[in-house]
Design an enzyme around this catalytic site. Structure first.
Site, PDB file in Angstrom:
ATOM      1  NE  ARG A 198      -2.396  -0.639   3.630  1.00  0.00           N
ATOM      2  CZ  ARG A 198      -2.435  -1.614   4.522  1.00  0.00           C
ATOM      3  NH1 ARG A 198      -3.039  -2.722   4.240  1.00  0.00           N
ATOM      4  NH2 ARG A 198      -1.872  -1.470   5.706  1.00  0.00           N
ATOM      5  NE  ARG A 201      -1.888   8.672   6.526  1.00  0.00           N
ATOM      6  CZ  ARG A 201      -1.121   8.546   7.589  1.00  0.00           C
ATOM      7  NH1 ARG A 201      -0.488   9.601   8.072  1.00  0.00           N
ATOM      8  NH2 ARG A 201      -0.986   7.386   8.185  1.00  0.00           N
ATOM      9  NE  ARG A 236      19.752  -5.260   4.208  1.00  0.00           N
ATOM     10  CZ  ARG A 236      20.854  -4.900   3.575  1.00  0.00           C
ATOM     11  NH1 ARG A 236      21.604  -5.801   2.941  1.00  0.00           N
ATOM     12  NH2 ARG A 236      21.240  -3.620   3.572  1.00  0.00           N
ATOM     13  NE  ARG A 260      15.077   3.689  11.934  1.00  0.00           N
ATOM     14  CZ  ARG A 260      13.947   3.120  12.353  1.00  0.00           C
ATOM     15  NH1 ARG A 260      12.780   3.673  12.073  1.00  0.00           N
ATOM     16  NH2 ARG A 260      13.969   2.010  13.053  1.00  0.00           N
ATOM     17  CD  GLU A 288      17.724   1.821  12.382  1.00  0.00           C
ATOM     18  OE1 GLU A 288      16.949   1.241  11.605  1.00  0.00           O
ATOM     19  OE2 GLU A 288      17.340   2.412  13.426  1.00  0.00           O
ATOM     20  CE1 TYR A 340       9.982  -5.840  10.700  1.00  0.00           C
ATOM     21  CE2 TYR A 340       7.706  -5.407  10.075  1.00  0.00           C
ATOM     22  CZ  TYR A 340       8.862  -5.030  10.733  1.00  0.00           C
ATOM     23  OH  TYR A 340       8.889  -3.862  11.436  1.00  0.00           O
ATOM     24  CG  ASP A 366       4.373  -4.198  12.665  1.00  0.00           C
ATOM     25  OD1 ASP A 366       5.579  -3.918  12.574  1.00  0.00           O
ATOM     26  OD2 ASP A 366       3.506  -3.793  11.867  1.00  0.00           O
TER      27      ASP A 366
END
Length: 382
Positions: free
Chosen positions: A171, A175, A247, A277, A298, A348, A350
């Site tokens: 997705r 926005r 990774r 980042r 990072e 992966y 969350d």
């Protein structure tokens, strides 16, 4: 019945607690000197700032049961993840929103105008995107793709976006409002005292024994009726079908007086900047005040044998997943081991999904034990 849980992250902790509540004896081991896995948080010795030691974790979910479960163990403070990105010396808001679009193109577009404008930038010659690059080009066009996706993605995954499948960008995060909340979930927050305290509380039960600095070896199986294994599935089988790809992340920690970047997360989209980042950890606890600040730069790279695995590399279809399929087949031949979590199932995940899977696994385990049935190698279908 004696249960061994390998790993003291959320997967094993939640399963261990649920089984312990039903009278089972559970031993939890971890090779590290702390619980909570990669969600481990601790106070910095120099600044007293709460550090997300293995990178930031912001809790977000639409699952009310999981949200309530986590709130049983900790006080969650309101927290909205607002990410910025630096590209060619300018700072923009992520995910791409109306402010980003207007700033980048030097416009003052309304939401409807912005939709039309971005559609005019899209590469309409791409009917069915096959790669990450095509997916981005099809929906936002070359300019936004090259600014905010190309360099960052190449640094994050180590390959050009043209080599990644379109499914990586399922997705497109765009926005057409000024909403800069990085997540869309109903429930979002940060535990006031960090994640490690939560896992410690979950594991604090008379039927749970925790052993840190303890690595798993297969000789341990003889002393237990069943094992929940949250380590790397290829490592369990001694890499006999080859190593699965991950990774990993390297962090360069620095301490400064005052503030450093004024926000928790700043991405760096330019390919010539080696880090992906910079995170400034005191902003993950904005209800606290500190005179100093701690930042982590990072860096992402391919994991080697002694590295901490972070992100499973499941890009391609077909033959490249053959080793994983072989390991899953091997796993299904085991009679007393269930593979769980991010590393055990090579997905992966969350935090909220990890906890949901663990709660469901525990519930199914209790039912199967009560029915005198064998526990499966995998409780979660692919």
């Amino acid at each position: 019945m004696n249960i061994l849980c390998v790993g003291a992250g959320f997967s094993c902790a939640v399963i261990a607690r649920e089984l312990a509540e039903h009278g089972l004896k559970v031993t939890v081991i971890d090779s590290r000197n702390h619980v909570a896995g990669n969600c481990h948080t601790k106070r910095d010795d120099d600044t007293n700032i709460m550090l997300h030691v293995y990178g930031p974790h912001i809790f977000h979910t639409n699952d009310q049961e999981v949200w309530e479960y986590m709130n049983n163990w900790a006080e969650f403070m309101p927290y909205i993840n607002r990410v910025k990105t630096t590209y060619k010396g300018s700072v923009y808001s992520l995910p791409i929103n109306l402010h980003t679009i207007n700033q980048f193109f030097e416009q003052a577009l309304s939401p409807n105008q912005a939709r039309v404008y971005i559609e005019s930038k899209a590469d309409m010659s791409i009917n069915i995107p096959q790669t990450f690059e095509e997916q981005a080009m099809r929906f936002v066009g070359k300019e936004l793709y090259e600014a905010f996706f190309k360099g960052y993605t190449q640094k994050q995954w180590g390959v050009a976006p043209s080599m990644l499948p379109a499914s990586i960008l399922k997705r497109l995060p765009v926005r057409f409002t000024y909403d800069d909340n990085y997540f869309n979930h109903k429930y979002q927050g940060m535990p006031k005292n960090g994640y490690t305290e939560i896992v410690e509380k979950i594991l604090n039960h008379k039927n749970i024994k925790v052993k840190l600095n303890t690595s798993f070896n297969k000789s341990m199986q003889e002393g237990f009726d069943h094992i929940f294994y949250s380590g790397p599935i290829d490592e369990y089988f001694n890499f006999k079908c080859g190593r699965l790809g991950y990774r990993t992340l390297d962090f360069k920690k620095e301490v400064f007086e005052g503030e450093y970047q004024g926000t928790a997360v700043m991405n760096y989209a330019d390919i010539d900047i080696p880090y992906t980042r910079i995170t400034e950890h005191k902003y993950f606890s904005p209800w606290e005040e500190h005179n100093k600040t701690v930042v982590y730069k990072e860096y992402s790279r391919q994991a080697e044998c002694n590295d901490i695995p972070y992100y499973p590399i499941r890009f391609a279809e077909g033959d490249s997943l053959t080793p994983l399929m072989k390991y899953r087949t091997l796993a299904n031949t085991q009679s007393s081991v269930s593979f769980i979590g991010r590393l055990g199932t090579y997905r992966y995940l969350d935090m909220d999904v990890t906890i949901r899977d663990a709660l469901d696994t525990a519930k199914k385990t209790i039912k199967l034990i009560n029915d005198n049935k064998q526990l499966p190698a995998f409780f979660i279908d692919e």
